[in-house]
Design an enzyme around this catalytic site. Structure first.
Site, PDB file in Angstrom:
ATOM      1  N   GLU A 294       2.252  31.883  -4.115  1.00  0.00           N
ATOM      2  CA  GLU A 294       2.478  33.204  -3.549  1.00  0.00           C
ATOM      3  C   GLU A 294       1.116  34.155  -3.476  1.00  0.00           C
ATOM      4  OE1 GLU A 294       6.552  34.967  -4.595  1.00  0.00           O
ATOM      5  OE2 GLU A 294       5.154  35.744  -5.885  1.00  0.00           O
ATOM      6  N   HIS A 323       5.901   6.726 -11.403  1.00  0.00           N
ATOM      7  CA  HIS A 323       7.024   5.644 -10.802  1.00  0.00           C
ATOM      8  C   HIS A 323       7.767   6.201  -9.621  1.00  0.00           C
ATOM      9  CE1 HIS A 323       6.800   2.894 -14.161  1.00  0.00           C
ATOM     10  NE2 HIS A 323       6.207   4.029 -14.804  1.00  0.00           N
ATOM     11  N   LYS A 437      14.324  38.941   1.961  1.00  0.00           N
ATOM     12  CA  LYS A 437      15.196  39.886   1.267  1.00  0.00           C
ATOM     13  C   LYS A 437      15.713  40.866   2.022  1.00  0.00           C
ATOM     14  CE  LYS A 437      12.097  40.611  -2.588  1.00  0.00           C
ATOM     15  NZ  LYS A 437      11.300  41.369  -3.492  1.00  0.00           N
TER      16      LYS A 437
HETATM   17  O1  PA5 Z   1       4.932  37.520  -8.540  1.00  0.00           O
HETATM   18  C1  PA5 Z   1       5.489  38.342  -7.847  1.00  0.00           C
HETATM   19  O2  PA5 Z   1       5.277  39.491  -7.843  1.00  0.00           O
HETATM   20  C2  PA5 Z   1       6.963  37.978  -7.933  1.00  0.00           C
HETATM   21  O3  PA5 Z   1       7.362  36.686  -7.897  1.00  0.00           O
HETATM   22  C3  PA5 Z   1       8.115  38.764  -8.799  1.00  0.00           C
HETATM   23  O4  PA5 Z   1       7.534  38.329  -9.986  1.00  0.00           O
HETATM   24  C4  PA5 Z   1       9.357  38.293  -8.555  1.00  0.00           C
HETATM   25  O5  PA5 Z   1       9.767  38.552  -7.362  1.00  0.00           O
HETATM   26  C5  PA5 Z   1      10.297  39.322  -9.594  1.00  0.00           C
HETATM   27  O6  PA5 Z   1       9.974  40.745  -9.390  1.00  0.00           O
HETATM   28  P1  PA5 Z   1      10.574  41.543 -10.465  1.00  0.00           P
HETATM   29  O7  PA5 Z   1       9.708  41.424 -11.651  1.00  0.00           O
HETATM   30  O8  PA5 Z   1      10.095  42.838  -9.671  1.00  0.00           O
HETATM   31  O9  PA5 Z   1      11.858  41.501 -10.649  1.00  0.00           O
END
Ligand code: PA5
Length: 470
Positions: A294, A323, A437
């Site tokens: 990410e 394996h 989203k």
């Molecule tokens: O790393 C990130 O920002 C995302 O993976 C968030 O942690 C994830 O989308 C969850 O978001 P939130 O903590 O706002 O619910």
């Protein structure tokens, strides 16, 4: 025992693999000034903007004391502790719990466990919530809702289900069973927390989801399950100290970032497989995958030029995946770096008894331990990768403890920040997850005008053809 984790990159280098397959000293020398600049940029901006997480080992004394007080109460009062969260609000708690608690923690009798049974609900599979409610007594469970944005649909839908169940089963005092971990002012969860009077911990500014394991996001669940969170933070501080040098040969996270940069950008190793040889570290690989993917998977550089950056992280487990995946790693495309995580001292020793003397290739195992066997298999795999000229490296953990896990988490976070600098991308945003989203909300009929564009775009998509559906 020296408790510092170590990074052994011998098998990344041309000295070992040859110039065609390994990284040369000249390639490293050519990266020296970019590496130093990356380190300086992170160092100069630490504690500001989205680098707030760099200060977490140092600025949480009061918060840690508060967490410890609440955790002591949770450990005393509850049978189960459930985290509702997803992505960066779940993967860290899962990883640290698996690393530091008993591998069958939930099955241990209560008096052998340092805390309540532990569950992290990081999905909205309808069967999952039903299954959870089958195995917990809502009245004897503490629910920890973790969301930085306070708006994540998955987490807030779980909150609605759980708060209704709590109200039905417990009545007036239900809010005492809820802990909120969220932003100090943004989003809906903080408003609910104030309205209902939930015990609340703040996710500090400058700490994004995937960099949040060392703030209350990770520390609250860890402490509630008996983990020494001060030792985790001390480990992170020790790693931070080792990341103070601009010289990559004296800064393990910087060396890691440079090697992956060269491997991926210059030599086509665009996949990194995280391969711990320890069940306890299996979900650390999951946590790493989110952090690396990410943060680094971006289509624009900070100067606005388009790109498609990012090394794809993958996860595997030693020896299990010998394996399953190893054939590909040894003989498939030259597109991977394999990162072993080796544990020097396991918390148990399993002796293999003598027996089956009639079968030489079974009998030879008698008297050995699983400890020697797992390390021999790791070394065998490392050797096979070397023979096949495959880049690999090893992170050595003297033991798996709160202190070494704190180092490991901080090491990966720093390496990610440096890698973002080398790639000249914003490692702290995630615009690529927005399209799905928006589309989801449009599909669900959310009438908010901000989803109009998504609705229009989606109707413009070509119709599905029956001939392609078999
Ligand atoms: O790393 C990130 O920002 C995302 O993976 C968030 O942690 C994830 O989308 C969850 O978001 P939130 O903590 O706002 O619910």
């Amino acid at each position: 025992m020296d408790k510092n984790i170590r990074l052994d990159v011998n098998h990344m280098m041309a000295d070992m693999l040859g110039e065609q397959y390994g990284i040369t000293k000249a390639q490293l020398a050519a990266m020296e000034s970019a590496a130093a600049a990356a380190q300086r940029a992170v160092q100069k901006n630490r504690g500001t903007g989205w680098l707030g997480w760099t200060e977490l080992p140092y600025n949480q004394e009061e918060i840690v004391a508060h967490i410890e007080r609440v955790a002591a109460r949770v450990r005393k009062e509850y049978e189960a502790f459930v985290v509702l969260g997803i992505g960066g609000s779940a993967l860290g708690p899962i990883a640290v719990h698996q690393a530091l608690n008993h591998l069958h923690y939930n099955e241990l009798p209560a008096d052998k466990r340092p805390g309540p049974r532990f569950y992290v609900e990081d999905n909205i599979d309808p069967e999952r919530m039903a299954a959870l409610l089958d195995v917990i007594d809502v009245a004897k469970t503490c629910f920890c809702i973790i969301t930085k944005s306070g708006a994540t649909a998955e987490t807030m839908s779980q909150y609605l289900i759980i708060s209704e169940a709590l109200k039905a089963k417990v009545g007036d005092g239900w809010a005492k069973q809820v802990i909120a971990v969220t932003d100090k002012e943004k989003g809906n969860l903080i408003k609910l927390a104030k309205e209902e009077g939930f015990e609340t911990f703040v996710i500090p500014d400058g700490v994004g989801g995937r960099f949040s394991e060392l703030c209350p996001v990770g520390l609250v669940p860890a402490a509630c399950c008996g983990i020494d969170i001060r030792a985790m933070l001390a480990g992170a501080a020790a790693m931070d100290e080792r990341c103070k040098s601009e010289d990559m040969m004296k800064n393990p996270a910087l060396l890691e970032a440079v090697l992956q940069y060269v491997a991926c950008e210059q030599m086509g190793r665009n996949i990194q497989v995280m391969l711990p040889y320890a069940d306890s570290l299996k979900t650390i690989a999951d946590w790493f995958c989110q952090l690396w993917a990410e943060s680094l998977g971006k289509n624009v550089r900070r100067d606005g030029t388009p790109c498609h950056a990012g090394q794809t992280p993958a996860k595997a487990l030693g020896v299990t995946d010998q394996h399953s995946q190893l054939q590909l790693y040894n003989e498939g495309p030259f597109d991977k770096v394999i990162t072993f995580i080796k544990v020097e001292n396991f918390r148990a020793t399993t002796v293999i008894p003598h027996g089956c003397e009639q079968f030489k290739d079974v009998a030879f195992l008698g008297g050995m331990t699983h400890n020697t066997l797992i390390e021999a298999e790791r070394q065998g795999t490392e050797y096979a990768l070397y023979v096949n000229r495959r880049m690999n490296q090893t992170i050595v953990m003297p033991e798996v403890s709160a202190y070494t896990v704190g180092q490991l988490l901080y090491f990966f976070e720093m390496a990610t920040a440096y890698e973002g600098e080398l790639l000249n991308i914003d490692a702290f945003n995630q615009p690529g997850v927005e399209t799905s989203k928006r589309a989801t909300y449009a599909i669900l009929g959310n009438k908010d005008e901000k989803y109009d564009a998504a609705r229009k775009e989606m109707t413009g998509r070509p119709a599905f053809k029956a001939e392609y559906i078999l």
